[in-house]
Motif scaffolding. Structure first.
Motif: not given
Lengths: 257, 330
Positions: B139-142, B260-262, B307-311
């Motif tokens: 969901l996030l990726a799209i 990304l945070g939002a 955290s992983a996505l932020m990294t």
């Protein structure tokens, strides 16, 4: 006629009754007033005048970055309608792209025009003696080095007319001397037509074959002085000093000091 | 310049040198402490009697012991020096948690679980947790990638085209500041698929900051950069893709981080309120069943995911902005 690959056929430049003005808060500010000027192929013309008189605007018009309000500009008898890689302008600031390495900056013109000529980029870097720094980022360069990269970036396009907008204006005086020699050497080697804006009389006398003196804004031509000095010039040459006195007088500095 | 500085520092008699030498034995012993701390925690977990009938106590002891051995091996291989204090602190922390809750039961159950409760959730429910993670990621990726792409495009339009700016700016000013969460009820009504609705709102949540910062980044580009390219004959396309966007990249990344945070917030809310899968849904479901250990487990997975996505985004930024002098390290 055989043209060596490092040389280009220099451009003949002609300005006919060029006038230009800016709009500023509804008022029209004239910056260039009826300037007619010719530069023969291979000439080195210095445009000399007080700061802010409109010389830089004149270069922008010749480069095709802006269109003059009146008059016409011709390169080899065809009118200038826009920018082109045969007329390259070099600015007071090097304005290198910080996201490109030195080599990438020099190759800019090739990227724009869809050419890939690594040898020409290498040759241009060699010409300004910066091949060792091709992988450096612009923020790692000194002011003089950055300006030499800017010179290489201009030269890689094989300009037929090089427009120099006070390119040495912000350099310290020693670097400036080196760069003056550098520009002169490159001009002799590549044989393009050169137009250099400056407000340094001595610099104009050391480099140019002709000096055009402008009035304060709006820029008008006050004098057009051929510099008949030997190729190797010295800043203490009495002939140069007397020319310097004449030109300063033209610019309103009669008290020579 | 910095080289010269470094050499002068090296030759100067520095008081730091003696401090470093005195601290050296501690720096050498610290890595050897991490393994034993975890082994002690394992021993306590195994031998001390539980205060209640907890699942997976022995498994937890094995896990602690295994970590202790791994840390000892790492210490022997001298690969622990910088992380040693953290490895020790975590061992002490988990050990204390185990003693306080599993052995002495100081805090009320079921709101506060034990380490073995958490381990039990991962052992028994890993399939569902993993499935939720994958659904959330999809969901996030799209939503995020769509929103980021759209945001950069809109920002570029706002920065480069006066006509585009004329029409789009008022819409941006009206819709942009509205928290996208407020549109959720409307989106679920208007868009039949709750997943699509969630994606659309996530794209909006991510896209707005990206668009604004791309726009401001392009607006701040030194006009001389354009002149340099134009004098060599560059056309609009080159000016956009090779001058405006690269010059605006630092700003665009600020927008991408904000976006990304939002979109994390939007993801969780969408999954809690309408989308019938994902970590947010798992969280809601766990709360409904008062399955607090499951909630902690889902929160842990969720924070590891974010955290992983932020990294990943930081790595991408460091890669693309390697020309910058310095940047924040994540």
């Amino acid at each position: 006629m055989v043209i060596s690959p490092s040389r280009t056929t220099p451009l003949a430049l002609r300005l006919e009754h060029v006038s230009h003005a800016f709009h500023s808060d509804g008022a029209i500010v004239p910056v260039i007033d009826n300037v007619s000027l010719q530069a023969a192929p291979g000439e080195f013309v210095a445009l000399l005048g007080p700061s802010g008189c409109g010389k830089s605007t004149l270069l922008r018009l010749i480069a095709g970055l802006e269109a003059p309000k009146e008059g016409a500009i011709y390169g080899d008898d065809s009118p200038v309608t826009g920018p082109g890689p045969d007329r390259i302008i070099m600015f007071q600031d090097p304005t290198l792209y910080p996201w490109r390495r030195v080599r990438g900056n020099v190759a800019l013109g090739h990227d724009i025009n869809g050419r890939a000529d690594d040898e020409a980029v290498t040759a241009a870097l060699k010409l300004v003696d910066l091949l060792d720094f091709e992988r450096a980022w612009p923020h790692q360069l000194s002011g003089g080095m950055a300006q030499r990269v800017a010179l290489a970036r201009a030269l890689v396009n094989d300009p037929r007319l090089l427009l120099l907008d006070e390119p040495l204006g912000k350099l310290d005086s020693l670097t400036r001397l080196t760069m003056q020699t550098e520009i002169l050497r490159v001009w002799r080697e590549k044989q393009f037509t050169a137009l250099m804006v400056t407000h340094d009389v001595e610099e104009a006398l050391l480099l140019a074959t002709r000096i055009v003196v402008f009035s304060p804004r709006p820029a008008r031509i006050l004098a057009d002085i051929p510099v008949s000095l030997p190729e190797r010039r010295h800043r203490d040459d009495p002939k140069l000093l007397s020319l310097r006195k004449d030109i300063l007088a033209q610019l309103g500095h009669r008290e020579d000091w | 310049m910095s080289q010269r500085l470094a050499s002068s520092v090296r030759f100067a008699p520095s008081p730091n040198v003696t401090t470093v030498r005195r601290a050296f034995p501690l720096a050498q012993t610290l890595p050897w402490l991490a393994g034993p701390v975890w082994l002690v925690a394992a021993l306590v977990t195994w031998r001390a009697p539980d205060a209640d009938d907890f699942p997976a106590t022995n498994d937890l002891a094995v896990l602690f012991a295994a970590l202790g051995v791994v840390l000892l091996v790492a210490a022997a291989g001298r690969r622990l020096s910088a992380r040693a204090p953290w490895a020790i602190a975590l061992g002490v922390g988990f050990g204390l948690w185990e003693v306080a809750q599993a052995k002495l039961l100081w805090l009320p159950r079921p709101f506060f679980g034990t380490p073995q409760d958490l381990l039990d959730v991962f052992q028994s429910d890993w399939r569902k947790l993993g499935d939720s993670l994958l659904h959330s990621l999809a969901l996030l990726a799209i939503g995020y990638l769509g929103g980021a792409t759209l945001g950069i495009a809109v920002g570029a339009g706002l920065g480069r085209s006066p006509r585009f700016r004329y029409w789009v700016r008022p819409i941006m000013r009206l819709i942009g500041p509205l928290p996208p969460v407020a549109l959720l009820p409307l989106a679920f009504v208007l868009i039949p698929s709750s997943r699509v609705a969630g994606d659309a709102l996530m794209a909006l949540a991510a896209g707005f900051p990206v668009a604004v910062l791309t726009w401001s980044g392009i607006a701040a580009v030194d006009p001389a950069y354009y002149d340099v390219a134009r004098t060599m004959g560059a056309k609009q396309r080159f000016l956009l893709f090779h001058v405006a966007l690269p010059a605006a990249t630092p700003q665009i990344f600020v927008g991408l981080f904000m976006g990304l945070g939002a979109s994390f917030s939007m993801l969780v809310v969408a999954e809690m309120l309408g989308v019938k899968s994902g970590l947010g849904f798992y969280l809601q479901w766990a709360q409904g069943w008062a399955a607090y250990p499951n909630m902690y487990a889902a929160l842990l997975v969720m924070s590891l995911m974010c955290s992983a996505l932020m990294t990943v985004l930081f790595k991408l930024r460091d890669h693309l902005l390697n020309w910058q002098k310095d940047g924040l390290k994540w």
